[in-house]
Design a protein around this motif. Structure first.
Motif, PDB file in Angstrom:
ATOM      1  N   ASP A  13     -30.437  52.685  10.963  1.00 22.96           N
ATOM      2  CA  ASP A  13     -30.830  54.105  11.196  1.00 22.96           C
ATOM      3  C   ASP A  13     -31.283  54.719   9.845  1.00 22.96           C
ATOM      4  O   ASP A  13     -30.809  54.197   9.026  1.00 22.96           O
ATOM      5  CB  ASP A  13     -29.547  54.521  11.683  1.00 22.96           C
ATOM      6  CG  ASP A  13     -29.776  56.053  12.386  1.00 22.96           C
ATOM      7  OD1 ASP A  13     -30.183  57.044  11.543  1.00 22.96           O
ATOM      8  OD2 ASP A  13     -29.564  56.295  13.547  1.00 22.96           O
ATOM      9  N   ASP A  14     -32.159  55.705  10.015  1.00 25.53           N
ATOM     10  CA  ASP A  14     -32.845  56.428   8.785  1.00 25.53           C
ATOM     11  C   ASP A  14     -31.739  57.491   8.232  1.00 25.53           C
ATOM     12  O   ASP A  14     -32.016  57.712   7.204  1.00 25.53           O
ATOM     13  CB  ASP A  14     -34.164  56.874   8.994  1.00 25.53           C
ATOM     14  CG  ASP A  14     -34.050  57.960  10.008  1.00 25.53           C
ATOM     15  OD1 ASP A  14     -33.270  57.904  10.828  1.00 25.53           O
ATOM     16  OD2 ASP A  14     -35.053  58.638  10.092  1.00 25.53           O
ATOM     17  N   GLN A  15     -30.743  57.602   9.114  1.00 20.85           N
ATOM     18  CA  GLN A  15     -29.784  58.611   8.659  1.00 20.85           C
ATOM     19  C   GLN A  15     -28.367  58.127   7.976  1.00 20.85           C
ATOM     20  O   GLN A  15     -27.751  57.535   8.775  1.00 20.85           O
ATOM     21  CB  GLN A  15     -29.323  59.898   9.813  1.00 20.85           C
ATOM     22  CG  GLN A  15     -30.552  60.364   9.988  1.00 20.85           C
ATOM     23  CD  GLN A  15     -30.252  61.389  11.145  1.00 20.85           C
ATOM     24  OE1 GLN A  15     -29.385  62.239  10.939  1.00 20.85           O
ATOM     25  NE2 GLN A  15     -31.022  61.516  12.279  1.00 20.85           N
ATOM     26  N   MET A  72     -37.409  55.534  13.355  1.00 20.88           N
ATOM     27  CA  MET A  72     -37.349  55.252  11.853  1.00 20.88           C
ATOM     28  C   MET A  72     -38.545  55.212  11.185  1.00 20.88           C
ATOM     29  O   MET A  72     -39.668  54.939  11.818  1.00 20.88           O
ATOM     30  CB  MET A  72     -36.584  53.729  11.778  1.00 20.88           C
ATOM     31  CG  MET A  72     -35.204  53.774  12.353  1.00 20.88           C
ATOM     32  SD  MET A  72     -34.306  52.281  11.797  1.00 20.88           S
ATOM     33  CE  MET A  72     -35.077  50.878  12.968  1.00 20.88           C
ATOM     34  N   PRO A  73     -38.578  55.375  10.146  1.00 14.65           N
ATOM     35  CA  PRO A  73     -39.904  55.316   9.112  1.00 14.65           C
ATOM     36  C   PRO A  73     -40.428  53.989   9.019  1.00 14.65           C
ATOM     37  O   PRO A  73     -39.726  53.000   9.035  1.00 14.65           O
ATOM     38  CB  PRO A  73     -39.422  55.920   7.689  1.00 14.65           C
ATOM     39  CG  PRO A  73     -37.980  55.722   7.599  1.00 14.65           C
ATOM     40  CD  PRO A  73     -37.332  55.831   9.136  1.00 14.65           C
ATOM     41  N   GLY A  74     -41.562  53.750   8.827  1.00 17.31           N
ATOM     42  CA  GLY A  74     -42.388  52.635   8.695  1.00 17.31           C
ATOM     43  C   GLY A  74     -42.444  51.737  10.115  1.00 17.31           C
ATOM     44  O   GLY A  74     -43.220  52.082  10.946  1.00 17.31           O
ATOM     45  N   SER A  76     -32.059  51.109   6.238  1.00 15.21           N
ATOM     46  CA  SER A  76     -32.404  52.427   6.657  1.00 15.21           C
ATOM     47  C   SER A  76     -33.810  52.693   7.381  1.00 15.21           C
ATOM     48  O   SER A  76     -34.258  53.810   7.616  1.00 15.21           O
ATOM     49  CB  SER A  76     -32.599  53.230   5.284  1.00 15.21           C
ATOM     50  OG  SER A  76     -33.316  52.527   4.315  1.00 15.21           O
ATOM     51  N   ASP A  77     -34.488  51.309   7.492  1.00 14.79           N
ATOM     52  CA  ASP A  77     -35.586  51.486   8.175  1.00 14.79           C
ATOM     53  C   ASP A  77     -35.850  50.354   9.051  1.00 14.79           C
ATOM     54  O   ASP A  77     -35.191  49.327   8.685  1.00 14.79           O
ATOM     55  CB  ASP A  77     -36.884  51.790   7.318  1.00 14.79           C
ATOM     56  CG  ASP A  77     -37.126  50.911   6.048  1.00 14.79           C
ATOM     57  OD1 ASP A  77     -37.090  49.665   6.572  1.00 14.79           O
ATOM     58  OD2 ASP A  77     -37.017  51.144   5.036  1.00 14.79           O
ATOM     59  N   GLY A  78     -37.052  50.309   9.752  1.00 19.22           N
ATOM     60  CA  GLY A  78     -37.307  48.999  10.548  1.00 19.22           C
ATOM     61  C   GLY A  78     -37.534  47.636   9.782  1.00 19.22           C
ATOM     62  O   GLY A  78     -37.345  46.706  10.259  1.00 19.22           O
TER      63      GLY A  78
END
Length: 222
Positions: A9-11, A58-60, A35-37
């Protein structure tokens, strides 16, 4: 046996909260956080957790892409992925399920349901949150452009009943109670449905039920 879980999870606050909930369970251990995929896929391949718990946005690399990479139809040794999201009508949920996710929950689902979903995924089953899933499947199956595959053999009357209950989000024990059959009989019917429909889990069974219009006249349960 301890169930090893990877959270993505990005949070940071969300990751910490989920970790605290799961680590408090006697049979669950969080072995990694991403924090990202991209980081999630790399950690999953290195750690080989029993269950991956992924956010969709999620970013990326997003949760859908990460799920497809780890659990997609062409993956020989797919991992168990559970999607957790903030939005009960997230436009990406249907794609995530088709990508191979074993189930999904809302982030406010509560600790008990979250733990149940992790245990179900670790056992090769899938937990679909009934208060969310039926609405989502109605929305996305109605709009799904892809052709619906036909079963390799006709479904029996009992299989149709089990199919409907799975599509409503009922658990195996709830189906057994509803149809007055044993838990082992429910599992046998679900295994038969998976074979006939070419489904890998009960999520895909539920999607097929909605895509074929079988649930069209049935109201979602609260």
């Amino acid at each position: 046996m301890t169930i090893r879980v990877l959270i993505a999870d990005d949070q940071e606050l969300v990751r910490t909260g989920l970790s605290m909930i799961l680590d408090a369970q006697p049979d669950i251990e969080v072995v990694g956080q991403a924090s990202d995929g991209n980081q999630a896929v790399a950690l999953a391949r290195r750690l080989r957790p029993d269950v991956c718990l992924f956010d969709i946005r999620m970013p990326g690399l997003d949760g859908i892409q990460a799920t497809r990479i780890l659990a997609g139809p062409d993956i020989q040794d797919p991992m168990a992925v559970v999607i957790i999201t903030t939005f009960d009508l997230d436009e990406y949920v249907f794609d995530a399920l088709r990508a191979g996710a074993k189930g999904f929950l809302l982030k406010d689902a509560g600790s008990e349901l979250l733990a149940q979903a992790i245990r179900a995924a670790a056992n090769g089953d899938a937990l679909i949150a009934p208060n969310v899933t039926v609405r989502l499947l109605h929305v996305f199956s109605a709009a799904a452009p892809s052709p619906v595959p036909q079963p390799i053999e006709p479904l029996t009357e009992r299989e149709e009943q089990v199919l409907a209950d799975v599509a409503r989000g009922l658990s195996n024990s709830e189906i057994a109670t509803n149809l007055y059959i044993t838990l082992s009989t429910v599992k046998t019917h679900i295994a038969s449905l998976m074979t006939k429909l070419g489904a890998r889990n009960r999520v895909e069974i539920a999607i097929w039920a909605h895509q074929t219009g079988r649930m069209r006249d049935q109201s979602p349960r609260p």
